[in-house]
Write a protein that holds these residues in place. Structure first.
Motif, PDB file in Angstrom:
ATOM      1  N   ILE A  22       0.818  -1.214   0.000  1.00 23.24           N
ATOM      2  CA  ILE A  22       0.000   0.000   0.000  1.00 23.24           C
ATOM      3  C   ILE A  22       0.852   1.264   0.000  1.00 23.24           C
ATOM      4  O   ILE A  22       0.604   2.179  -0.810  1.00 23.24           O
ATOM      5  CB  ILE A  22      -0.986   0.001   1.183  1.00 23.24           C
ATOM      6  CG1 ILE A  22      -1.928  -1.208   1.096  1.00 23.24           C
ATOM      7  CG2 ILE A  22      -1.793   1.300   1.203  1.00 23.24           C
ATOM      8  CD1 ILE A  22      -2.751  -1.275  -0.165  1.00 23.24           C
ATOM      9  N   PRO A  23       1.881   1.383   0.858  1.00 27.68           N
ATOM     10  CA  PRO A  23       2.705   2.602   0.813  1.00 27.68           C
ATOM     11  C   PRO A  23       3.358   2.828  -0.545  1.00 27.68           C
ATOM     12  O   PRO A  23       3.510   3.973  -0.985  1.00 27.68           O
ATOM     13  CB  PRO A  23       3.759   2.360   1.900  1.00 27.68           C
ATOM     14  CG  PRO A  23       3.117   1.390   2.835  1.00 27.68           C
ATOM     15  CD  PRO A  23       2.295   0.499   1.958  1.00 27.68           C
ATOM     16  N   ILE A  24       3.739   1.735  -1.212  1.00 26.47           N
ATOM     17  CA  ILE A  24       4.370   1.867  -2.535  1.00 26.47           C
ATOM     18  C   ILE A  24       3.361   2.411  -3.542  1.00 26.47           C
ATOM     19  O   ILE A  24       3.671   3.314  -4.336  1.00 26.47           O
ATOM     20  CB  ILE A  24       4.928   0.507  -2.997  1.00 26.47           C
ATOM     21  CG1 ILE A  24       6.001   0.021  -2.028  1.00 26.47           C
ATOM     22  CG2 ILE A  24       5.475   0.608  -4.417  1.00 26.47           C
ATOM     23  CD1 ILE A  24       6.490  -1.390  -2.310  1.00 26.47           C
ATOM     24  N   VAL A  25       2.147   1.876  -3.514  1.00 23.18           N
ATOM     25  CA  VAL A  25       1.102   2.337  -4.439  1.00 23.18           C
ATOM     26  C   VAL A  25       0.747   3.791  -4.158  1.00 23.18           C
ATOM     27  O   VAL A  25       0.583   4.595  -5.092  1.00 23.18           O
ATOM     28  CB  VAL A  25      -0.149   1.437  -4.334  1.00 23.18           C
ATOM     29  CG1 VAL A  25      -1.285   2.000  -5.183  1.00 23.18           C
ATOM     30  CG2 VAL A  25       0.176   0.018  -4.761  1.00 23.18           C
ATOM     31  N   SER A  85      -6.975  -2.245 -11.165  1.00 20.99           N
ATOM     32  CA  SER A  85      -7.242  -1.337 -10.046  1.00 20.99           C
ATOM     33  C   SER A  85      -6.076  -0.378  -9.813  1.00 20.99           C
ATOM     34  O   SER A  85      -6.280   0.834  -9.656  1.00 20.99           O
ATOM     35  CB  SER A  85      -7.510  -2.142  -8.769  1.00 20.99           C
ATOM     36  OG  SER A  85      -8.673  -2.930  -8.911  1.00 20.99           O
ATOM     37  N   VAL A  86      -4.854  -0.897  -9.781  1.00 26.48           N
ATOM     38  CA  VAL A  86      -3.685  -0.046  -9.547  1.00 26.48           C
ATOM     39  C   VAL A  86      -3.486   0.919 -10.705  1.00 26.48           C
ATOM     40  O   VAL A  86      -3.208   2.115 -10.506  1.00 26.48           O
ATOM     41  CB  VAL A  86      -2.424  -0.899  -9.319  1.00 26.48           C
ATOM     42  CG1 VAL A  86      -1.178  -0.008  -9.290  1.00 26.48           C
ATOM     43  CG2 VAL A  86      -2.536  -1.683  -8.021  1.00 26.48           C
ATOM     44  N   ALA A  87      -3.632   0.415 -11.950  1.00 17.75           N
ATOM     45  CA  ALA A  87      -3.475   1.292 -13.117  1.00 17.75           C
ATOM     46  C   ALA A  87      -4.520   2.404 -13.094  1.00 17.75           C
ATOM     47  O   ALA A  87      -4.199   3.576 -13.354  1.00 17.75           O
ATOM     48  CB  ALA A  87      -3.605   0.466 -14.400  1.00 17.75           C
ATOM     49  N   ALA A  88      -5.758   2.066 -12.779  1.00 20.10           N
ATOM     50  CA  ALA A  88      -6.824   3.079 -12.717  1.00 20.10           C
ATOM     51  C   ALA A  88      -6.529   4.094 -11.620  1.00 20.10           C
ATOM     52  O   ALA A  88      -6.737   5.301 -11.804  1.00 20.10           O
ATOM     53  CB  ALA A  88      -8.171   2.405 -12.465  1.00 20.10           C
ATOM     54  N   PHE A  89      -6.027   3.628 -10.491  1.00 15.61           N
ATOM     55  CA  PHE A  89      -5.710   4.528  -9.375  1.00 15.61           C
ATOM     56  C   PHE A  89      -4.621   5.522  -9.770  1.00 15.61           C
ATOM     57  O   PHE A  89      -4.692   6.712  -9.432  1.00 15.61           O
ATOM     58  CB  PHE A  89      -5.270   3.697  -8.170  1.00 15.61           C
ATOM     59  CG  PHE A  89      -4.975   4.505  -6.941  1.00 15.61           C
ATOM     60  CD1 PHE A  89      -5.934   5.355  -6.406  1.00 15.61           C
ATOM     61  CD2 PHE A  89      -3.743   4.407  -6.304  1.00 15.61           C
ATOM     62  CE1 PHE A  89      -5.671   6.098  -5.257  1.00 15.61           C
ATOM     63  CE2 PHE A  89      -3.475   5.134  -5.160  1.00 15.61           C
ATOM     64  CZ  PHE A  89      -4.438   5.987  -4.641  1.00 15.61           C
ATOM     65  N   LEU A  90      -3.633   5.066 -10.503  1.00 13.96           N
ATOM     66  CA  LEU A  90      -2.564   5.967 -10.949  1.00 13.96           C
ATOM     67  C   LEU A  90      -3.089   6.984 -11.968  1.00 13.96           C
ATOM     68  O   LEU A  90      -2.658   8.144 -11.981  1.00 13.96           O
ATOM     69  CB  LEU A  90      -1.403   5.167 -11.545  1.00 13.96           C
ATOM     70  CG  LEU A  90      -0.667   4.246 -10.565  1.00 13.96           C
ATOM     71  CD1 LEU A  90       0.483   3.523 -11.259  1.00 13.96           C
ATOM     72  CD2 LEU A  90      -0.156   5.025  -9.363  1.00 13.96           C
ATOM     73  N   VAL A  91      -4.030   6.556 -12.811  1.00 15.71           N
ATOM     74  CA  VAL A  91      -4.647   7.499 -13.761  1.00 15.71           C
ATOM     75  C   VAL A  91      -5.455   8.550 -13.018  1.00 15.71           C
ATOM     76  O   VAL A  91      -5.467   9.730 -13.392  1.00 15.71           O
ATOM     77  CB  VAL A  91      -5.524   6.749 -14.786  1.00 15.71           C
ATOM     78  CG1 VAL A  91      -6.306   7.734 -15.658  1.00 15.71           C
ATOM     79  CG2 VAL A  91      -4.660   5.858 -15.671  1.00 15.71           C
ATOM     80  N   ILE A  92      -6.111   8.133 -11.932  1.00 11.38           N
ATOM     81  CA  ILE A  92      -6.821   9.107 -11.084  1.00 11.38           C
ATOM     82  C   ILE A  92      -5.840  10.140 -10.553  1.00 11.38           C
ATOM     83  O   ILE A  92      -6.142  11.336 -10.471  1.00 11.38           O
ATOM     84  CB  ILE A  92      -7.548   8.384  -9.930  1.00 11.38           C
ATOM     85  CG1 ILE A  92      -8.676   7.509 -10.471  1.00 11.38           C
ATOM     86  CG2 ILE A  92      -8.110   9.393  -8.922  1.00 11.38           C
ATOM     87  CD1 ILE A  92      -9.257   6.543  -9.450  1.00 11.38           C
ATOM     88  N   GLY A  93      -4.623   9.696 -10.211  1.00 14.17           N
ATOM     89  CA  GLY A  93      -3.593  10.624  -9.764  1.00 14.17           C
ATOM     90  C   GLY A  93      -3.162  11.588 -10.842  1.00 14.17           C
ATOM     91  O   GLY A  93      -2.909  12.776 -10.573  1.00 14.17           O
TER      92      GLY A  93
END
Length: 393
Positions: free
Chosen positions: A250-253, A304-312
């Motif tokens: 989680i901290p890395i993400v 999920s991780v890819a979408a979260f980074l796009v949200i960023g």
């Protein structure tokens, strides 16, 4: 530097980075409680939930207190640079009170005082920034100031948590005190006074608030931040309980998300002045798609991780375009900018509350993602009337 700022400068002055450092400091102070929760809960013998309220009190101070403080300063005719120094002085008092707090009640008072002054600091800082450059560079200059907001969660908040682990929670708060004092010492001789005639009085500031286009811009900003934080506020629980990520990841993400927001902020800052509405429209489409993708398959780690980074890359990173739009439809005075900060903070609180309500009603941990997607679509719709009239706004 002692001369006055000449409005319409063709380059961004170096002291804008000092404003970015100031925003970094304020944002670190706002969110660092998240990393100190167990220590603060033990110190004050209260629940973690009550410690979480310290973040909410800071946000409430920003939302409601900031514009009132700015209105008072305008009523008294305090120049913007002097106002920033006074506000940082009061922020220093609030930070010192927090570092010395003997009880939860005193800490709550200190956090509220910090919040009230921080929103006003945002407004004054963006105004000083806008007054220093040509109108077509305001979005880029704002992106540099707001870079402090993006970097704080990546660097400032983890640093405060590390200091807490090594030396205790008071040391983290004393660090904020020391950095605030340093900011005050540097701002005085470094930031020049605006050129005569650029100061806006209270009557002019209030007159700007009758502008319907300004409130449309505010609405878009609130919806963007609401959409982002409806998801972000619960993402750790979603990743661990639904996606199945190991807690150590989680901290890395989250760090990768922070880097994505910094990159997105700089990219948007480059484009915001010339393509304000298209940047907002494309950003909202991408944000809605990313949130919907995350919501549709929250159990798929890669998606999920890819979408979260796009949200960023979108989300909070659209701040320079949001600021550029507000500064284009209204004079970028401190009241207009401070109220914009309040609307953004209100959007954050609303999105977080709505996501929590959906979870409490039994719609599942992924429900805030769908709510975020819906708010992003509403944000896109809020652009439609203006977009239909003038795509270059």
């Amino acid at each position: 530097m002692t001369g006055a700022v000449e409005p319409g400068a063709a380059t961004i002055p170096p002291w804008v980075y000092l404003l970015s450092a100031t925003i970094f400091l304020i944002t670190t102070a706002e969110f660092m409680v998240a990393g100190l929760m167990p220590s603060l809960a033990a110190a004050f013998a209260v629940s973690v939930g009550k410690i979480g309220n310290l973040i909410a009190l800071f946000a409430l101070g920003m939302t409601f207190g900031g514009p009132l403080v700015i209105a008072l300063l305008l009523r008294l005719g305090v120049p913007n640079k002097d106002a920033l120094l006074w506000l940082l002085g009061v922020f220093l008092i609030g930070s010192t009170l927090a570092a010395m707090a003997p009880s939860y009640a005193v800490m709550a008072l200190a956090r509220t005082l910090q919040g009230v002054t921080s929103a006003a600091c945002f407004g004054i800082g963006l105004t000083l920034c806008a007054e220093s450059v040509r109108a077509d560079l305001r979005g880029r200059a704002a992106s540099l100031v707001l870079a402090g907001l993006m970097i704080a969660p990546v660097v400032g908040v983890p640093a405060a948590a590390l200091i807490n682990d090594l030396f205790g929670w008071r040391a983290s708060f004393w660090l904020i005190v020391g950095l605030t004092a340093l900011c005050i010492a540097v701002v005085g001789p470094t930031i020049p006074r605006p050129a005569r005639g650029t100061q806006v009085d209270l009557a002019s500031g209030l007159a700007e608030l009758r502008n319907t286009r300004l409130w449309a811009a505010y609405a878009t900003s609130g919806l963007i931040i609401g959409a982002t934080f409806a998801a972000f506020s619960y993402v750790t629980a979603i990743f661990t309980a639904v996606t199945g990520l190991a807690p150590r990841l989680i901290p890395i993400v989250l760090a990768a998300y922070g880097v994505a927001t910094v990159i997105g902020n700089l990219i948007v800052g480059r484009l915001a002045d010339r393509h304000t509405i298209p940047v907002l429209a494309i950003g909202l489409v991408v944000l809605a798609a990313a949130l919907a993708s995350f919501a549709a398959v929250p159990t798929d780690a890669a998606v999920s991780v890819a979408a979260f980074l796009v949200i960023g890359l979108t989300g909070v990173s659209l701040n320079p375009a949001m600021v550029a739009r507000v500064m284009r439809v209204a004079h970028p005075g401190p009241l207009v900018n401070s109220l914009h900060t309040s609307v953004i903070t209100g959007g954050l609180a609303f999105g977080t509350w709505l996501g929590g309500l959906a979870i409490d009603r039994g719609y599942g941990l992924a429900a805030p993602l769908w709510i975020g997607a819906g708010l992003a679509v509403l944000g896109l719709l809020s652009l439609a009337p203006r977009r239909a009239r003038d795509l270059t706004a």
